[in-house]
Design a protein around this motif. Structure first.
Motif: not given
Ligand code: A3P
Length: 288
Positions: A36-46, A128-129
């Protein structure tokens, strides 16, 4: 352009490089037990993934510089789907911070039932491209991008890592995670990093003083990260990442696409992306 089967793996349709991912690592991610205390950062590459690998340990540990000076970024805030997670997971201190490029529909069941928080970092797809074009030149485990014009087609067709940018964004913008998810942009971080850090810190309930915010901003600046061997990928052998071809921390600005796109390319790019986002209830934080 057809995708190289030698270099890339397809996991239920998702395109990943074999050098850093395996069928086992992707299955490991599916079975990963989120706390429950995990933190996730999500990104499309670059989109600024390594920036979040610098920011999260500092924000979560009151600005303590030890992690960013002693642990390489890929071990300090590992990728959920990459090979090294199984090896480093036991060493992660709580609250654990991870990053991921996975679209929402590839998240493991335990993520959905947990209260883990997620920061979705978006970047203008044109930049990004551009960033990706140079990354394909310096990373030996990615296909040669060809000309900029050819790579634009490859990118727009989604024949790149983790598929189409629009699918990624749609999956996370429509995830309905309520107050578990925070959206932030690369451009916002470039424009005013301390303000972005305050938002991140508030979202994670970290209660940092202004002095600590300023200290973190200084240590997460493009210049400081470029000189941090634990963050600039200089520890990775040149045979995999060749910084003479293009440095990983390349320019670190918003709007570099203006130096690369012709007016015809801009029209083509905008038309494809706009069409694919037609009818979506969310709006983009920048004009295309
Ligand atoms: P550019 O190639 O445009 O310079 P990722 O980590 O997702 O692969 O993203 C890499 C991009 O984020 C690169 O963009 C890199 O320079 C940029 N980046 C990383 N750290 C940054 C920082 N501290 N400030 C600004 N940009 C940063």
């Amino acid at each position: 352009m057809s995708l190289s089967e030698e270099m890339y793996l397809r996991y239920h349709g998702l395109i990943v490089p074999k050098e850093t991912h395996s069928y086992e690592s992707l299955e490991f991610a599916q079975g990963f037990k989120f706390e429950d205390d995990d933190v996730l950062a999500v990104t499309y590459p670059k989109s600024g993934t390594i920036w979040m690998q610098e920011i999260l340990p500092l924000v979560l540990n009151g600005g303590d510089l030890t992690p960013i000076h002693t642990i390489p970024n890929w071990e300090r805030v590992p990728w959920l789907e990459e090979k090294q997670l199984a090896r480093v997971v036991a060493k992660l201190a709580s609250p654990r911070a991870l990053v991921s490029h996975l679209p929402y529909n590839f998240m493991p069941p335990s993520f959905c039932t947990s209260k883990a928080k997620v920061i979705y970092l978006m970047r203008n797809p044109k930049d990004i491209m551009v960033s990706s074009y140079y990354f394909h030149q310096m990373a030996s485990f990615l296909e040669d991008p060809g000309t900029f014009d050819e790579f634009m087609d490859t990118f727009l067709e989604g024949k790149v890592l983790f598929g189409k940018w629009t699918d990624h964004v749609k999956s996370w913008r429509n995830s309905e995670l309520g107050d578990r998810i925070m959206y932030i942009t690369y451009e916002e971080m470039v424009q005013d990093l301390p303000a972005a850090l305050r938002r991140i810190s508030d979202f994670l309930g970290c209660n940092l003083t202004e002095e600590v915010i300023q200290k973190i901003a200084e240590h997460c600046s493009f210049k400081t990260m470029k000189n941090n061997n634990m963050s600039n990928f200089s520890l990775i052998p040149k045979v995999y990442l060749d910084h003479d071809k293009s440095p990983f921390l390349r320019k670190g600005i918003a709007g570099d696409w203006k130096n690369h796109f012709s007016s015809e390319q801009l029209a083509r790019f905008t038309s494809v992306i706009s069409k694919e986002l037609e009818g979506e209830s969310f709006s983009l934080p920048w004009s295309l």
